[in-house]
Design an enzyme around this catalytic site. Structure first.
Site, PDB file in Angstrom:
ATOM      1  N   SER A 188      -3.876  -6.169   2.632  1.00  0.00           N
ATOM      2  CA  SER A 188      -2.515  -5.796   2.259  1.00  0.00           C
ATOM      3  C   SER A 188      -2.343  -4.287   2.311  1.00  0.00           C
ATOM      4  CB  SER A 188      -2.191  -6.315   0.855  1.00  0.00           C
ATOM      5  OG  SER A 188      -3.164  -5.876  -0.057  1.00  0.00           O
ATOM      6  N   HIS A 231      -0.857 -11.668   6.816  1.00  0.00           N
ATOM      7  CA  HIS A 231      -0.794 -11.298   5.404  1.00  0.00           C
ATOM      8  C   HIS A 231      -0.061 -12.359   4.582  1.00  0.00           C
ATOM      9  CE1 HIS A 231       0.577  -8.328   2.071  1.00  0.00           C
ATOM     10  NE2 HIS A 231      -0.562  -8.906   1.752  1.00  0.00           N
ATOM     11  N   GLU A 291       3.356 -12.163   6.736  1.00  0.00           N
ATOM     12  CA  GLU A 291       3.599 -10.987   7.570  1.00  0.00           C
ATOM     13  C   GLU A 291       2.546 -10.998   8.675  1.00  0.00           C
ATOM     14  OE1 GLU A 291       5.500  -7.538   4.707  1.00  0.00           O
ATOM     15  OE2 GLU A 291       3.360  -7.912   4.524  1.00  0.00           O
ATOM     16  N   ASN A 316       5.082  -4.736   0.726  1.00  0.00           N
ATOM     17  CA  ASN A 316       4.474  -3.757  -0.188  1.00  0.00           C
ATOM     18  C   ASN A 316       5.084  -2.372  -0.056  1.00  0.00           C
ATOM     19  OD1 ASN A 316       2.864  -5.446  -1.591  1.00  0.00           O
ATOM     20  ND2 ASN A 316       1.055  -5.156  -0.297  1.00  0.00           N
TER      21      ASN A 316
END
Lengths: 376, 324
Positions: free
Chosen positions: B160, B181, B193, B231
């Protein structure tokens, strides 16, 4: 001969009123229309489908007594979406004992959460064979539509035209759920899929409302005659059928009704059919004998079923756009037939001497076909 | 019985969660039968013999929260899965526990029959796709990839916070490498992702996207950049929540309540930080800050202070809230 001497209804839609308030409004307007007092009513047939689970009111018999302020016999009937049609049939039978009989239908469903109301409406299907397999009504009619497409070459585009036509008609009906709501073909076609191939605008809405009809033995200056009111039943699950593209109960009730009325199909120039889903309108027109099996779609494309067509269908907007307060829907069809035959339908008035209403429960587990005639 | 009709139902009822398929079947005598579908059928199929979707054999390396969650996501969707873990028994236990919660005894047995757990990395070499989900550490991941240079399938990292392009330096075939991800809990969250580097081939991206869809998830394709999409947006947001809290703008409960009610988030930012772990948060922020040198990725002082005091969130029983 039996007559309809008075009709009344509430507007259909998402309403704040209770079942009692809704029935009260419909009954009082029917009494006024018939120029009768509550004390003139000899008996009442009351129809509802779901009031017992939503909003949790049963024993409507006593509720009706409270509205009328009399103590006459009141019988409640239930036959899913055909409840209203059954009430009319029962009211006509009750004329053997009474001079004037009131049929009133009501439903109040809009306050329930959507998952609950889906399950509630599925009570009209077969619990073991249908509901346990996830066959809620949109799914059942979706499978029926798909079979009709495959067998007869009809398409989702034909269904969209039915939806569009019923929404156009509802715009001439101030009491309709979709009155003054502009629904374009683009809006219909871009609406979400509810159960493939059916989209949101192929489905009738969840409506509240009530409708009342007063039948009598005596003819008045505003009477509409009831030439026939015939009923038939059938199994309710697709798993108990062999044909998913037509409903036997509609066919049987229509055959008996036309025989009893002594009429030909072509003499009827106005029809109210049970379009709980757009595909149901297509199938009804075929089952009632107005078109050969598979030929109704062509008539829809040729605009024959529009207000100015050869056979105007669902002039009030139908269940699709007038609304579908289940226990009241069959009686709302009578309301529309009476308005048309008394030439009181305003902007949606069509030229007709005879009107037909077809009201079914579930996927044709119960069917009531009624033929009305003008008396002027 | 033959499948003659099929509808996908998109409305839920009390006992059936949408979407699901209902089939119309017909027997030789013409009799109809309605059945809720438990797998993918097409018109004309014989009922009881569903078409086999070609699900690739997949591998998962690592059996922590994410690794075991990813394995569970695959198993729940009918994949055959090979999991590489140092402690085989512990990994199997973690996966079984998660499956039991969702499937019950009998179906868990069926799912587990498609699972192989092994501490031997070589066992995963016949997989078509491997998801690496070991500790977030550049060196550890590098060492792992060096052992996989002969692997011929698609290799994905579930990192991540690390730079996917930098990790790709250590793999055998750069064109077969990308980020995949997942979000925690991996068997529930609907997003994947897919992170592509300059060297990732379109075939690799398509493969990962298609596997994601088989998991019932929506893949989004992202160019490799710090924090990817989620994120990158989430971390500065969480940091701002810590700053607001440390400046005394409002209490932890009030900040969380404001975000839940005002933005319709299912969980407030400070509660979420406690769940993620303050140490993990600080490490992700530091990594993003190191890669971008941007002020917005500098962790709030309070966060670093809490980490040094051992207030890591739920796992240490104390974060912005107390869990004693």
């Amino acid at each position: 001969m039996n007559y309809v001497n008075g009709v009344g209804r509430t507007s259909f839609g998402v309403l704040a009123s209770s079942p009692k308030e809704l029935m009260s409004e419909a009954i009082n307007s029917a009494l006024a229309d018939a120029e009768l007092e509550a004390s003139d009513v000899g008996a009442v047939i009351v129809s509802s489908f779901l009031t017992g689970v939503e909003p949790r009111q049963l024993h409507l018999n006593s509720i009706v007594s409270g509205i009328l302020g009399t103590n006459v016999p009141v019988i409640r009937v239930e036959g899913a979406c055909a409840s209203g049609g059954i009430a009319l049939k029962q009211a006509l039978l009750s004329l053997q004992e009474h001079d004037n009989v009131l049929a009133v239908g009501v439903e109040k469903m809009s306050s329930a959460a959507s998952e609950k109301i889906s399950s509630d409406i599925a009570l009209a299907g077969h619990f073991e064979l249908d509901y346990k397999e996830g066959l809620v009504f949109p799914a059942a009619y979706a499978l029926i539509a798909q079979q009709h497409f495959l067998k007869h070459g009809s398409s989702i585009d034909d269904l969209s035209l039915i939806s569009l036509k019923n929404h156009e008609n509802a715009n001439y009906n101030p009491l309709a759920h979709f009155y003054e709501k502009q629904v374009t073909l683009d809006k219909i076609e871009s609406s979400p899929i509810v159960s493939s191939p059916l989209r949101l605008f192929d489905c009738s809405p969840i409506s509240d409302g009530a409708a009342a009809v007063i039948v009598s033995k005596k003819k008045t200056s505003r009477s509409v005659s009831v030439l026939a009111c015939e009923m038939a039943s059938d199994t309710i699950s697709l798993s108990e059928r062999k044909d998913a593209t037509s409903f036997k109960a509609t066919k049987l009730s229509a055959k008996k009704a036309f025989e009893k009325a002594g009429l030909q199909r072509k003499q009827v120039k106005h029809v109210e059919v049970h379009d709980c889903f757009t595909i149901a309108e297509l199938i009804a027109l075929e089952d009632l004998g107005f078109y050969e099996a598979g030929a109704a779609a062509k008539a829809v494309r040729k605009e024959e079923t529009k207000l100015n067509g050869a056979l105007p269908v669902n002039t009030d907007g139908g269940l699709k756009a007038d609304g579908h307060p289940i226990g009241a829907s069959g009686l709302a069809q009578t309301f529309e037939c009476v308005l048309q035959l008394r030439s009181e339908a305003g902007k949606r008035q069509v030229d007709c001497d005879y009107s037909l209403a077809q009201n079914i429960g579930g996927i044709g587990g119960t069917a009531v076909t009624t033929i009305f005639g003008a008396t002027k | 019985m033959k499948v003659i009709g099929k509808t996908t139902v998109n409305v839920s009822s009390l006992d059936h969660k949408a979407p699901y398929d209902v089939l119309l079947l017909q027997d030789d005598s013409g009799k109809l039968l309605v059945k809720k579908a438990d797998s993918n059928y097409e018109l004309g199929d014989s009922f009881g013999k569903p078409k086999q979707e070609n699900k690739p054999l997949v591998g998962v390396i690592g059996s922590g929260v994410m690794g075991s969650g990813i394995a569970v996501a695959f198993l729940l969707n009918g994949f055959s899965v090979k999991v590489n873990a140092r402690d085989e028994a512990k990994a199997l236990g973690a996966i079984k526990k998660k499956l039991l919660k969702q499937l019950g005894e009998e179906k868990t047995k069926q799912a587990i029959s498609k699972l192989v757990v092994s501490s031997d990395l070589k066992k995963l070499m016949d997989c078509e796709l491997i998801v690496e989900s070991i500790i977030e550490n550049q060196k550890e991941k590098q060492e792992l990839f060096k052992q996989l240079t002969s692997f011929k399938g698609v290799l994905c990292t579930n990192t991540s916070s690390l730079n996917v392009t930098k990790l790709s330096e250590f793999v055998g075939k750069k064109e077969n490498f990308a980020g995949m991800h997942f979000f925690n809990p991996a068997d529930k969250m609907a997003l994947v992702e897919v992170i592509k580097t300059k060297n990732t081939s379109s075939t690799t991206i398509e493969k990962i996207a298609s596997v994601s869809k088989m998991l019932g998830k929506t893949p989004i394709i992202v160019n490799d950049s710090p924090g990817f999409v989620v994120n990158r947006l989430l971390m500065p947001f969480l940091n701002e929540a810590i700053l607001a809290y440390s400046e005394g703008v409002a209490s932890a409960e009030e900040i969380d309540s404001a975000i839940k009610l005002g933005l319709n988030h299912p969980m407030g930012p400070l509660k979420l930080l406690d769940l993620i772990g303050l140490d993990v948060f600080v490490s992700i922020m530091n990594s993003m800050h190191a890669q971008t040198k941007q002020e917005k990725f500098k962790p709030a002082l309070l966060a670093e202070k809490m980490v040094s005091e051992g207030k890591l969130g739920i796992k240490s029983k104390q974060g912005f809230y107390s869990y004693k």
